[in-house]
Design a protein around this motif. Structure first.
Motif, PDB file in Angstrom:
ATOM      1  N   LEU A   1       2.828   5.995  -2.751  1.00  0.00           N
ATOM      2  CA  LEU A   1       4.107   7.131  -2.918  1.00  0.00           C
ATOM      3  C   LEU A   1       3.382   7.231  -4.503  1.00  0.00           C
ATOM      4  N   ALA A   2       3.778   5.910  -5.302  1.00  0.00           N
ATOM      5  CA  ALA A   2       3.406   5.625  -7.360  1.00  0.00           C
ATOM      6  C   ALA A   2       2.350   6.685  -7.751  1.00  0.00           C
ATOM      7  N   GLN A   3       1.328   7.086  -7.066  1.00  0.00           N
ATOM      8  CA  GLN A   3      -0.241   7.842  -7.191  1.00  0.00           C
ATOM      9  C   GLN A   3       0.764   9.134  -6.754  1.00  0.00           C
ATOM     10  N   LEU A   4       1.893   9.689  -6.061  1.00  0.00           N
ATOM     11  CA  LEU A   4       2.647  10.329  -5.883  1.00  0.00           C
ATOM     12  C   LEU A   4       3.323  10.967  -6.584  1.00  0.00           C
ATOM     13  N   LYS A   5       3.993   9.987  -7.557  1.00  0.00           N
ATOM     14  CA  LYS A   5       5.232  10.143  -8.550  1.00  0.00           C
ATOM     15  C   LYS A   5       6.164  10.436  -7.882  1.00  0.00           C
ATOM     16  N   ASP A   6       6.292  10.300  -6.090  1.00  0.00           N
ATOM     17  CA  ASP A   6       7.532  10.589  -5.841  1.00  0.00           C
ATOM     18  C   ASP A   6       8.394   9.672  -5.478  1.00  0.00           C
ATOM     19  N   ARG A   7       9.437   9.814  -6.594  1.00  0.00           N
ATOM     20  CA  ARG A   7      10.242   8.632  -6.984  1.00  0.00           C
ATOM     21  C   ARG A   7      11.507   8.741  -5.961  1.00  0.00           C
ATOM     22  N   GLN A   8      11.872  10.089  -5.198  1.00  0.00           N
ATOM     23  CA  GLN A   8      13.216  10.204  -4.166  1.00  0.00           C
ATOM     24  C   GLN A   8      12.887   9.976  -3.144  1.00  0.00           C
ATOM     25  N   ARG A   9      10.904   9.631  -2.353  1.00  0.00           N
ATOM     26  CA  ARG A   9      11.043   8.799  -1.614  1.00  0.00           C
ATOM     27  C   ARG A   9      10.315   7.441  -1.792  1.00  0.00           C
ATOM     28  N   LEU A  10       9.774   7.234  -2.704  1.00  0.00           N
ATOM     29  CA  LEU A  10       9.719   5.619  -2.633  1.00  0.00           C
ATOM     30  C   LEU A  10      10.960   4.721  -2.349  1.00  0.00           C
ATOM     31  N   ILE A  11      12.532   5.683  -3.951  1.00  0.00           N
ATOM     32  CA  ILE A  11      13.586   5.066  -3.179  1.00  0.00           C
ATOM     33  C   ILE A  11      14.212   5.431  -1.215  1.00  0.00           C
ATOM     34  N   GLY A  12      13.603   6.166  -1.174  1.00  0.00           N
ATOM     35  CA  GLY A  12      14.354   6.658   0.227  1.00  0.00           C
ATOM     36  C   GLY A  12      13.212   4.816   0.844  1.00  0.00           C
ATOM     37  N   TYR A  13      12.355   4.865   0.774  1.00  0.00           N
ATOM     38  CA  TYR A  13      11.160   3.596   1.600  1.00  0.00           C
ATOM     39  C   TYR A  13      12.083   2.576   0.884  1.00  0.00           C
ATOM     40  N   ARG A  14      12.453   1.746   0.249  1.00  0.00           N
ATOM     41  CA  ARG A  14      12.410   0.796  -0.136  1.00  0.00           C
ATOM     42  C   ARG A  14      13.500  -0.815   0.405  1.00  0.00           C
ATOM     43  N   PRO A  15      14.570   0.591   1.214  1.00  0.00           N
ATOM     44  CA  PRO A  15      15.240  -0.730   2.003  1.00  0.00           C
ATOM     45  C   PRO A  15      14.005  -1.168   3.547  1.00  0.00           C
ATOM     46  N   LYS A  16      13.899  -0.249   3.853  1.00  0.00           N
ATOM     47  CA  LYS A  16      12.341  -0.612   4.793  1.00  0.00           C
ATOM     48  C   LYS A  16      11.796  -2.930   4.108  1.00  0.00           C
TER      49      LYS A  16
ATOM     50  N   CYS B   1       8.061  -3.255  -5.847  1.00  0.00           N
ATOM     51  CA  CYS B   1       9.112  -2.215  -5.353  1.00  0.00           C
ATOM     52  C   CYS B   1      10.016  -1.759  -6.827  1.00  0.00           C
ATOM     53  N   ASP B   2      10.470  -2.524  -7.264  1.00  0.00           N
ATOM     54  CA  ASP B   2      11.208  -2.744  -8.157  1.00  0.00           C
ATOM     55  C   ASP B   2      10.428  -2.046  -8.951  1.00  0.00           C
ATOM     56  N   ILE B   3       9.313  -2.990  -9.623  1.00  0.00           N
ATOM     57  CA  ILE B   3       8.468  -3.519 -10.932  1.00  0.00           C
ATOM     58  C   ILE B   3       8.128  -1.565 -11.008  1.00  0.00           C
ATOM     59  N   VAL B   4       7.710  -1.134 -10.423  1.00  0.00           N
ATOM     60  CA  VAL B   4       7.277   0.255  -9.652  1.00  0.00           C
ATOM     61  C   VAL B   4       8.147   1.144 -10.060  1.00  0.00           C
ATOM     62  N   LEU B   5       9.325   0.885  -9.793  1.00  0.00           N
ATOM     63  CA  LEU B   5      10.479   2.159 -10.532  1.00  0.00           C
ATOM     64  C   LEU B   5      10.770   2.177 -11.952  1.00  0.00           C
TER      65      LEU B   5
ATOM     66  N   ASN C   1       4.853   5.942 -15.537  1.00  0.00           N
ATOM     67  CA  ASN C   1       4.689   6.600 -14.414  1.00  0.00           C
ATOM     68  C   ASN C   1       5.940   7.705 -14.930  1.00  0.00           C
ATOM     69  N   LYS C   2       5.363   8.841 -14.732  1.00  0.00           N
ATOM     70  CA  LYS C   2       6.138  10.243 -15.197  1.00  0.00           C
ATOM     71  C   LYS C   2       6.221  11.205 -13.194  1.00  0.00           C
ATOM     72  N   TRP C   3       7.133  10.136 -12.640  1.00  0.00           N
ATOM     73  CA  TRP C   3       7.963  10.782 -11.559  1.00  0.00           C
ATOM     74  C   TRP C   3       8.150  12.404 -11.727  1.00  0.00           C
ATOM     75  N   LYS C   4       7.943  13.166 -10.592  1.00  0.00           N
ATOM     76  CA  LYS C   4       8.188  14.371 -10.515  1.00  0.00           C
ATOM     77  C   LYS C   4       9.615  14.649  -9.776  1.00  0.00           C
ATOM     78  N   ASN C   5      10.195  13.770  -9.568  1.00  0.00           N
ATOM     79  CA  ASN C   5      11.438  14.702  -9.420  1.00  0.00           C
ATOM     80  C   ASN C   5      11.984  12.964  -9.350  1.00  0.00           C
TER      81      ASN C   5
ATOM     82  N   VAL D   1       0.559  -1.270  -0.379  1.00  0.00           N
ATOM     83  CA  VAL D   1      -0.075   0.256  -0.169  1.00  0.00           C
ATOM     84  C   VAL D   1       1.152   1.463   0.137  1.00  0.00           C
ATOM     85  N   VAL D   2       1.949   1.202   0.842  1.00  0.00           N
ATOM     86  CA  VAL D   2       2.697   2.130   0.586  1.00  0.00           C
ATOM     87  C   VAL D   2       3.571   2.680  -0.600  1.00  0.00           C
ATOM     88  N   ILE D   3       4.338   2.153  -1.215  1.00  0.00           N
ATOM     89  CA  ILE D   3       4.948   1.795  -2.503  1.00  0.00           C
ATOM     90  C   ILE D   3       3.066   2.234  -3.486  1.00  0.00           C
ATOM     91  N   ASP D   4       2.043   1.290  -3.396  1.00  0.00           N
ATOM     92  CA  ASP D   4       1.410   1.853  -4.908  1.00  0.00           C
ATOM     93  C   ASP D   4       1.259   3.538  -4.386  1.00  0.00           C
TER      94      ASP D   4
END
Length: 583
Positions: free
Chosen positions: A544-559, A570-574, A579-583, A539-542
């Protein structure tokens, strides 16, 4: 007998007679001897008694503490201490005495030979003296003269002569005790005996009996106490001021309410007790009024004083917690609301279901229906009666089905009885065991919602919780699905989906089911926070994908490293190029 009286003491008299003479009980409180040398005026009787005492001391005869009677010449009774024998002789007689009326020789420690002391004793005796050992009485005596003598000893001790006693006056019965005696003059006897015991002065000092003055004081105190008791008994029947009586009640002193006879005085007592604001005083006066006034007057006057009514009601409730008399008292005091509620309390204390149902129906129809101010309570009791009727229908049938092992009682056995449970608990029970039953059945959840006017939220909460416990996810989805005015079905609930998630988390639903309804939470940040809390990484990954926040998703991936599925997702989403990321 005549010869013994004229010539001296008769040898026929036994020692017992002499003992009776010496141990005769005293008849006066005052001591016979008075050897106070400072006294200028001394009666002849006391002078001769003093000389007789001194002679006995010189002869080695000491006196015991016990006072004895002595017979004077004129027949009066004087008091003196009983002679104590010196050490080495038996008690009761001086050493060496052959008889009380014969000769005697007293041994002296200083002399090797016995000492003979010629003693001449002149006294009066009663004509009632009996010969040959009879006791000599000390009361009625007849004039007679006897002489007691003993030969002189070889040591040359000086003879002791006893002065003739002549009594000019006898001591009266009301005389006080003789004052302390001074020591007697030094005797002329050269070889006085050793080991003398206590003197007459010591015996008088050791007399612990109270004097006449002390006795008079004690009697006066006793009379004063008797008078005080009589005054207290009389004051019981005299009416004190009202304030004084109430003060006595408060302070715990003795009091009496009986002297207050008139209605005015009794009401004054009650008003004074209320003015002091003391519950014990108010209660004491109220009980007194109840005993002494008629019921109509008592209830009429008490109902005008709310403070007294409250105190009285609290008292009767504490002592009659299971008695209907409290309701009668409340009704008489014009408190119909409290009387009806008290009867309702008594009705609900019954443990047998059918008996409680009958009591509630009687109480509701007799007392609550007649009071306009209790119309709301009347409706609530009607619902309670209806609920108890349903429980009486459901409980016996379900007990039987559980014994037969029917579903769902086999998968989830009942843990408690349904009797006396509230409406919400009964609704949860019916959603758990009778969710799909016909609506006409008393155990139908829909009929419960209709009969007791439950809201959609109340119904949905209990239904979701019951069906989730049974893992019936299709029913959960049906409860959360609604149709719009075009007939299109969509997930929409009467409650927030965050609350639905909490319910599913309570019953430990699968993450897929929880995640499905968690994605329906409208606030995305609240959704992320809840997903992190319940460790739902998908749910967190999906989100963050809706928010198009790539940097935040990369930071959450270690968890998500510990969860392979979440890390792969998470790897598939990235890597998704759509996906049109904002950052």
């Amino acid at each position: 007998m005549a010869s013994s009286l004229n010539g001296g003491w008769s040898a026929d008299m036994t020692d017992d007679g002499d003992e009776e003479y010496w141990t005769e009980s005293r008849r006066k409180k005052k001591n016979f001897f008075d050897d106070n040398p400072s006294s200028d005026i001394v009666s002849p009787t006391r002078k001769e008694a003093h000389s007789f005492q001194k002679s006995l001391k010189e002869a080695g005869l000491d006196f015991e503490e016990e006072n004895q009677n002595f017979i004077s010449v004129d027949g009066g009774v004087q008091k003196f201490s009983k002679a104590r024998p010196p050490s080495g002789s038996f008690s009761g007689h001086p050493s060496g005495f052959q008889s009380a009326r014969g000769t005697t020789s007293a041994s002296s420690p200083a002399a090797t030979t016995s000492t003979s002391v010629p003693v001449t004793l002149k006294t009066t005796r009663s004509s009632s003296m009996v010969a040959e050992g009879s006791a000599v009485t000390g009361r009625n005596v007849s004039p007679a003269t006897s002489t007691l003598s003993s030969p002189a000893s070889s040591t040359g001790n000086e003879a002791i002569s006893v002065h003739r006693r002549s009594a000019s006056e006898s001591l009266s019965a009301g005389d006080k005790k003789a004052s302390s005696q001074s020591s007697s003059p030094q005797s002329s006897l050269h070889g006085s005996t050793q080991g003398s015991t206590a003197s007459i002065d010591d015996a008088v000092k050791r007399d612990s009996r109270p004097s006449m003055t002390e006795v008079a004081k004690l009697q006066a105190e006793i009379h004063a106490l008797h008078r005080k008791i009589k005054n207290l008994e009389k004051s019981r029947w005299s009416a004190l001021p009202v304030a004084d009586t109430i003060s006595r009640i408060i302070t715990g002193e003795r009091y009496s309410l009986e002297p207050y006879k008139s209605l005015k005085d009794k009401l004054s007592l009650l008003d004074a007790a209320i003015g002091f604001h003391d519950g014990n005083a108010i209660l004491a006066v109220v009980i007194f009024l109840k005993k002494t006034l008629s019921k109509s007057i008592f209830y009429a006057q008490l109902s005008k004083r709310p403070e007294a009514v409250n105190q009285y009601i609290a008292f009767i409730k504490s002592y009659n917690s299971r008695n209907d008399s409290v309701a009668n008292e409340l009704g008489a005091l014009q408190r119909a609301d409290e009387a009806a509620l008290w009867r309702y309390k008594l009705a609900t204390q019954t443990k047998e279901p059918q008996a409680r149902l009958n009591n509630l129906m009687h109480c509701n129809g007799t007392w609550f229906r007649k009071v306009d101010s209790l119309s709301t309570e009347h409706e609530l009791i009607n619902e309670q009666v209806l609920l108890l009727n349903k429980q009486l229908h459901i409980e016996p049938r379900d007990r039987k089905w559980q014994e037969e092992g029917r579903s769902p009682f086999r998968e989830m056995p009942r843990k408690t009885c349904l009797y006396f449970q509230p409406v919400i608990t009964t609704l949860f029970y019916c959603c758990l065991y009778h969710f799909n039953i016909q609506e006409t059945d008393p155990s139908s959840p829909t009929s419960l919602k209709r009969d007791f006017k439950l809201t959609d939220k109340q119904f949905l909460f209990q239904a979701l919780l019951a069906r989730a416990r049974l893992n019936d996810w299709s029913q959960v989805e049906a409860l959360l699905t609604s149709k719009n005015w075009l007939g299109k079905a969509r997930l929409k609930a009467a409650v927030k989906f965050s609350q639905v998630v909490y319910i599913l988390q309570t019953v430990k639903a699968p993450n897929e089911v929880i995640g499905r309804y968690m994605m329906l939470i409208e606030d995305q940040e609240a959704r992320i926070a809840m997903a992190i809390k319940f460790k739902n990484h998908r749910v967190v990954i999906d989100t963050l994908a809706q928010l198009k926040d790539r940097q935040r998703l990369i930071g959450y991936r270690p968890k998500c490293a510990m969860d392979e599925d979440a890390d792969r997702h998470c790897d598939i989403v990235l890597r998704n190029s759509d996906n049109k990321w904002k950052n």
